[in-house]
Design a protein around this motif. Structure first.
Motif, PDB file in Angstrom:
ATOM      1  N   LEU A 107     -60.716   2.777  17.671  1.00 53.82           N
ATOM      2  CA  LEU A 107     -61.043   2.066  17.464  1.00 53.82           C
ATOM      3  C   LEU A 107     -60.785   0.693  16.236  1.00 53.82           C
ATOM      4  CD1 LEU A 107     -65.449   2.728  18.107  1.00 53.82           C
ATOM      5  CD2 LEU A 107     -63.629   1.642  19.610  1.00 53.82           C
ATOM      6  N   SER A 108     -60.202  -0.413  17.031  1.00 48.94           N
ATOM      7  CA  SER A 108     -60.174  -1.464  16.169  1.00 48.94           C
ATOM      8  C   SER A 108     -60.827  -1.424  15.241  1.00 48.94           C
ATOM      9  CB  SER A 108     -59.182  -2.472  17.297  1.00 48.94           C
ATOM     10  OG  SER A 108     -60.420  -3.645  17.169  1.00 48.94           O
ATOM     11  N   LEU A 109     -60.559  -2.364  14.091  1.00 49.25           N
ATOM     12  CA  LEU A 109     -61.325  -2.506  13.299  1.00 49.25           C
ATOM     13  C   LEU A 109     -61.802  -3.534  13.621  1.00 49.25           C
ATOM     14  CD1 LEU A 109     -59.391  -2.536   9.836  1.00 49.25           C
ATOM     15  CD2 LEU A 109     -60.672  -0.796  11.015  1.00 49.25           C
ATOM     16  N   LYS A 110     -62.011  -4.346  14.665  1.00 49.86           N
ATOM     17  CA  LYS A 110     -62.331  -5.432  14.590  1.00 49.86           C
ATOM     18  C   LYS A 110     -64.136  -4.983  15.794  1.00 49.86           C
ATOM     19  CE  LYS A 110     -62.552  -9.817  17.509  1.00 49.86           C
ATOM     20  NZ  LYS A 110     -61.790 -10.369  18.122  1.00 49.86           N
ATOM     21  N   ALA A 111     -63.491  -3.926  16.310  1.00 48.78           N
ATOM     22  CA  ALA A 111     -64.472  -3.278  17.408  1.00 48.78           C
ATOM     23  C   ALA A 111     -65.633  -2.238  15.629  1.00 48.78           C
ATOM     24  CB  ALA A 111     -64.260  -2.391  18.266  1.00 48.78           C
ATOM     25  N   LEU A 112     -65.567  -1.977  15.555  1.00 45.98           N
ATOM     26  CA  LEU A 112     -65.910  -0.890  14.668  1.00 45.98           C
ATOM     27  C   LEU A 112     -67.391  -1.930  14.192  1.00 45.98           C
ATOM     28  CD1 LEU A 112     -64.537   0.267  11.428  1.00 45.98           C
ATOM     29  CD2 LEU A 112     -64.754   1.238  13.875  1.00 45.98           C
ATOM     30  N   ALA A 113     -68.675  -0.747  13.976  1.00 48.70           N
ATOM     31  CA  ALA A 113     -69.603  -2.210  14.367  1.00 48.70           C
ATOM     32  C   ALA A 113     -70.377  -1.199  12.706  1.00 48.70           C
ATOM     33  CB  ALA A 113     -71.350  -0.952  15.328  1.00 48.70           C
ATOM     34  N   LEU A 114     -70.273  -1.652  12.549  1.00 47.14           N
ATOM     35  CA  LEU A 114     -70.372  -1.294  10.239  1.00 47.14           C
ATOM     36  C   LEU A 114     -71.728  -2.191  10.353  1.00 47.14           C
ATOM     37  CD1 LEU A 114     -67.007  -1.961   8.736  1.00 47.14           C
ATOM     38  CD2 LEU A 114     -67.957   0.142   9.061  1.00 47.14           C
ATOM     39  N   PRO A 115     -73.377  -1.208   9.361  1.00 44.46           N
ATOM     40  CA  PRO A 115     -73.694  -1.768   9.164  1.00 44.46           C
ATOM     41  C   PRO A 115     -73.387  -3.097   7.655  1.00 44.46           C
ATOM     42  CG  PRO A 115     -73.628   0.680   8.580  1.00 44.46           C
ATOM     43  CD  PRO A 115     -71.955   0.275   9.149  1.00 44.46           C
ATOM     44  N   LEU A 118     -55.909   4.818   5.077  1.00 44.22           N
ATOM     45  CA  LEU A 118     -54.902   5.742   4.500  1.00 44.22           C
ATOM     46  C   LEU A 118     -54.289   6.612   5.768  1.00 44.22           C
ATOM     47  CD1 LEU A 118     -57.372   6.968   1.646  1.00 44.22           C
ATOM     48  CD2 LEU A 118     -54.660   5.639   1.082  1.00 44.22           C
ATOM     49  N   ARG A 119     -53.508   6.764   5.955  1.00 40.98           N
ATOM     50  CA  ARG A 119     -52.860   6.961   7.342  1.00 40.98           C
ATOM     51  C   ARG A 119     -51.484   8.353   5.652  1.00 40.98           C
ATOM     52  NH1 ARG A 119     -52.184   3.904  12.092  1.00 40.98           N
ATOM     53  NH2 ARG A 119     -54.660   4.165  12.156  1.00 40.98           N
ATOM     54  N   GLY A 120     -51.965   9.597   5.631  1.00 40.12           N
ATOM     55  CA  GLY A 120     -51.406  10.382   4.930  1.00 40.12           C
ATOM     56  C   GLY A 120     -50.731  10.077   3.800  1.00 40.12           C
ATOM     57  N   GLU A 121     -49.609   9.094   3.484  1.00 40.41           N
ATOM     58  CA  GLU A 121     -49.056   8.778   1.933  1.00 40.41           C
ATOM     59  C   GLU A 121     -48.921   7.668   2.643  1.00 40.41           C
ATOM     60  OE1 GLU A 121     -48.213  10.723  -0.181  1.00 40.41           O
ATOM     61  OE2 GLU A 121     -49.169  12.260   1.286  1.00 40.41           O
ATOM     62  N   ASP A 122     -49.753   6.627   4.209  1.00 44.61           N
ATOM     63  CA  ASP A 122     -49.160   5.479   3.929  1.00 44.61           C
ATOM     64  C   ASP A 122     -50.970   4.623   3.299  1.00 44.61           C
ATOM     65  OD1 ASP A 122     -46.150   5.660   4.870  1.00 44.61           O
ATOM     66  OD2 ASP A 122     -47.034   5.935   6.714  1.00 44.61           O
ATOM     67  N   VAL A 123     -50.881   3.244   2.941  1.00 43.60           N
ATOM     68  CA  VAL A 123     -51.100   2.657   2.755  1.00 43.60           C
ATOM     69  C   VAL A 123     -51.339   1.617   4.091  1.00 43.60           C
ATOM     70  CG1 VAL A 123     -53.084   2.125   1.243  1.00 43.60           C
ATOM     71  CG2 VAL A 123     -51.876   3.881   0.032  1.00 43.60           C
ATOM     72  N   TYR A 124     -52.720   0.938   4.654  1.00 40.80           N
ATOM     73  CA  TYR A 124     -52.299  -0.063   5.316  1.00 40.80           C
ATOM     74  C   TYR A 124     -53.599  -0.914   5.415  1.00 40.80           C
ATOM     75  CZ  TYR A 124     -49.866   2.599   8.853  1.00 40.80           C
ATOM     76  OH  TYR A 124     -48.813   3.525   9.291  1.00 40.80           O
ATOM     77  N   THR A 125     -52.790  -2.272   5.185  1.00 40.05           N
ATOM     78  CA  THR A 125     -54.162  -3.375   4.700  1.00 40.05           C
ATOM     79  C   THR A 125     -55.128  -3.395   6.089  1.00 40.05           C
ATOM     80  OG1 THR A 125     -52.740  -4.250   3.308  1.00 40.05           O
ATOM     81  CG2 THR A 125     -54.358  -5.937   4.534  1.00 40.05           C
ATOM     82  N   PRO A 126     -56.275  -3.976   5.994  1.00 36.34           N
ATOM     83  CA  PRO A 126     -57.752  -4.296   7.026  1.00 36.34           C
ATOM     84  C   PRO A 126     -56.835  -4.778   7.750  1.00 36.34           C
ATOM     85  CG  PRO A 126     -58.187  -4.088   4.989  1.00 36.34           C
ATOM     86  CD  PRO A 126     -56.978  -3.321   5.021  1.00 36.34           C
ATOM     87  N   HIS A 127     -57.257  -4.931   9.105  1.00 35.69           N
ATOM     88  CA  HIS A 127     -57.461  -6.605   9.795  1.00 35.69           C
ATOM     89  C   HIS A 127     -57.575  -6.231  10.682  1.00 35.69           C
ATOM     90  CE1 HIS A 127     -53.260  -4.759  12.155  1.00 35.69           C
ATOM     91  NE2 HIS A 127     -52.658  -4.763  10.848  1.00 35.69           N
ATOM     92  N   GLU A 128     -57.630  -7.449  11.160  1.00 42.98           N
ATOM     93  CA  GLU A 128     -58.415  -6.595  12.821  1.00 42.98           C
ATOM     94  C   GLU A 128     -57.946  -5.592  13.746  1.00 42.98           C
ATOM     95  OE1 GLU A 128     -59.966 -10.423  14.151  1.00 42.98           O
ATOM     96  OE2 GLU A 128     -61.362 -11.159  12.674  1.00 42.98           O
ATOM     97  N   SER A 129     -57.051  -5.777  14.401  1.00 39.05           N
ATOM     98  CA  SER A 129     -56.345  -5.591  15.516  1.00 39.05           C
ATOM     99  C   SER A 129     -55.784  -4.058  14.892  1.00 39.05           C
ATOM    100  CB  SER A 129     -55.271  -6.355  15.452  1.00 39.05           C
ATOM    101  OG  SER A 129     -53.939  -6.122  15.005  1.00 39.05           O
ATOM    102  N   LEU A 130     -55.860  -3.221  13.531  1.00 37.16           N
ATOM    103  CA  LEU A 130     -55.635  -1.451  13.193  1.00 37.16           C
ATOM    104  C   LEU A 130     -56.087  -1.418  14.106  1.00 37.16           C
ATOM    105  CD1 LEU A 130     -54.322  -0.441  11.131  1.00 37.16           C
ATOM    106  CD2 LEU A 130     -55.453  -0.224   9.205  1.00 37.16           C
TER     107      LEU A 130
END
Length: 395
Positions: A286-294, A303-315
């Motif tokens: 799912l993309s971050l935009k599609a998450l049903a967060l409280p 965090l993906r392995g050693e990589d750090v990703y900035t959150p954006h809607e399409s991630l």
């Protein structure tokens, strides 16, 4: 050939991101960015000073020098505007490049920057409108709002006004109602005695404004006994009406600083939750935009392995990812991740997170100590060798 092109494009992207980081406002962890902020503030103040100096009669003999200084400052503003347009896709990572450019151009800062530049350069292309453009140069005073954006102490006023906007609008509405009512009453009492001053219901507006707002200009005043009694009552009400918005703003400042003191608003006391996206997890794919967060949670870091990703809607989340959730809303997905390595002599060593002198727009989202990832708390003590990950809200 294609590989070489990809390398060049990657290098250009890194240069653009670095320029964006430098020209971005309020990044206290980046020395070049702080120096750029101070430089732009100096240029703004210089430009405003020249504008005022040019209005003095004795400035004619210094016209050439003042003109050169003004030209230099305007060229700097133009260069900054071009750089901000060029790096606008870093400000709006979830938009296409044309949409990001348009978004910045229509934003408050973009409009202020454009209105600062246009009145100076337009007379060169449209000489017939030189006088009108010269009058529009007063718009450059709006550039002072950019200083407000660079210092959190000034931003407190903006935050308080936003928090209390409904109460302030209500108080202003009360003032308007009372102003119209007093004007109508004064017309009924004073029309026959002085028809030249109170010729109709709206002619008393000027009197009611000067009385209610305690200006007391005195060019229009009641002469009848009834009018004077009414004026006394309106004057007393005016003091109360002026005190209402003053009290609202004062209470807002007290509430704001109380929240900071107890930590209910401070980013340093925010809680973070690490969510591991294991096999079969409902968030996988799912993309971050599609998450049903409280309500109250926001994605801080992926965090993906050693990589750090900035959150954006399409991630899109994948199996094996670790999603760091925060409990303080950033107001959207436009944010940036920075890393600060606490090497020998760093000022943060031995300090607790809540004691750090960082912007209110910066959140400490993780502390990496060796192979251990530590979720930050306000009382987390930083040590030499720590890698501090910061999330900065950029809009």
């Amino acid at each position: 050939m294609n590989e070489s092109r990809r390398v060049n494009e990657s290098g250009k992207g890194a240069v653009k991101r670095r320029i964006f980081q430098i020209i971005q406002i309020g990044n206290r962890t980046d020395v070049p960015s702080m120096c750029f902020d101070l430089f732009i503030i100096l240029v703004i103040l210089t430009n405003i000073s020249v504008t005022f100096l040019q209005t003095f009669e004795g400035a004619a003999k210094y016209a050439d020098a003042l003109g050169i200084v003004e030209l230099i400052t305007m060229l700097i503003f133009l260069a900054e505007y071009v750089l901000r347009m060029w790096t606008s896709d870093c400000l709006y990572p979830d938009r296409s490049y044309p949409a990001a450019v348009l978004g910045f151009a229509l934003s408050f800062n973009g409009v202020v920057d454009l209105l600062t530049i246009l009145p100076y350069f337009c007379p060169f292309f449209i000489p017939s409108g030189a006088i009108a453009f010269r009058m529009l140069r007063v718009v450059r005073i709006l550039r002072l709002f950019r200083i407000n954006a660079r210092y959190d102490a000034f931003n407190v006023i903006t935050e308080v006004l936003k928090e209390k906007k409904n109460a302030l609008v209500s108080s202003i509405f009360l003032v308007l109602v009372l102003m119209l009512a007093s004007s109508l009453c004064m017309y009924g009492l004073e029309h026959e005695a002085q028809p030249e001053n109170f010729s109709n219901a709206f002619s008393g507006i000027w009197w009611s404004v000067s009385t209610l707002l305690t200006v007391g200009y005195g060019d229009i005043y009641p002469v009848t006994i009834g009018g004077r009694v009414m004026a006394i009552a309106i004057a007393f009400l005016g003091v109360g009406m002026v005190a209402i918005p003053t009290g609202i703003i004062s209470a807002g400042f007290v509430e704001y600083y109380t929240k900071i003191k107890v930590g209910s608003y401070s980013q340093h006391d925010a809680d973070f939750i690490t969510l591991d996206i294991t096999g079969g997890h409902p968030y996988a794919g799912l993309s971050l935009k599609a998450l049903a967060l409280p309500q109250g949670l926001y994605p801080a870091v992926v965090l993906r392995g050693e990589d750090v990703y900035t959150p954006h809607e399409s991630l899109e989340l994948k199996e094996g990812d670790s999603l760091l959730l925060g409990t303080v809303s950033t107001g959207g997905f436009a944010c940036r991740i920075e890393e600060v390595c606490l090497e020998t002599g760093h000022s943060w060593i031995g300090s607790r997170i809540k004691e750090l002198d960082i912007s209110r727009r910066v959140f400490v989202v993780m502390v990496k100590r060796g192979s251990e990832n530590i979720c930050p708390r306000g009382d987390t003590l930083l040590e030499q060798g720590d890698l501090v990950r910061l999330l900065e809200k950029i809009r």
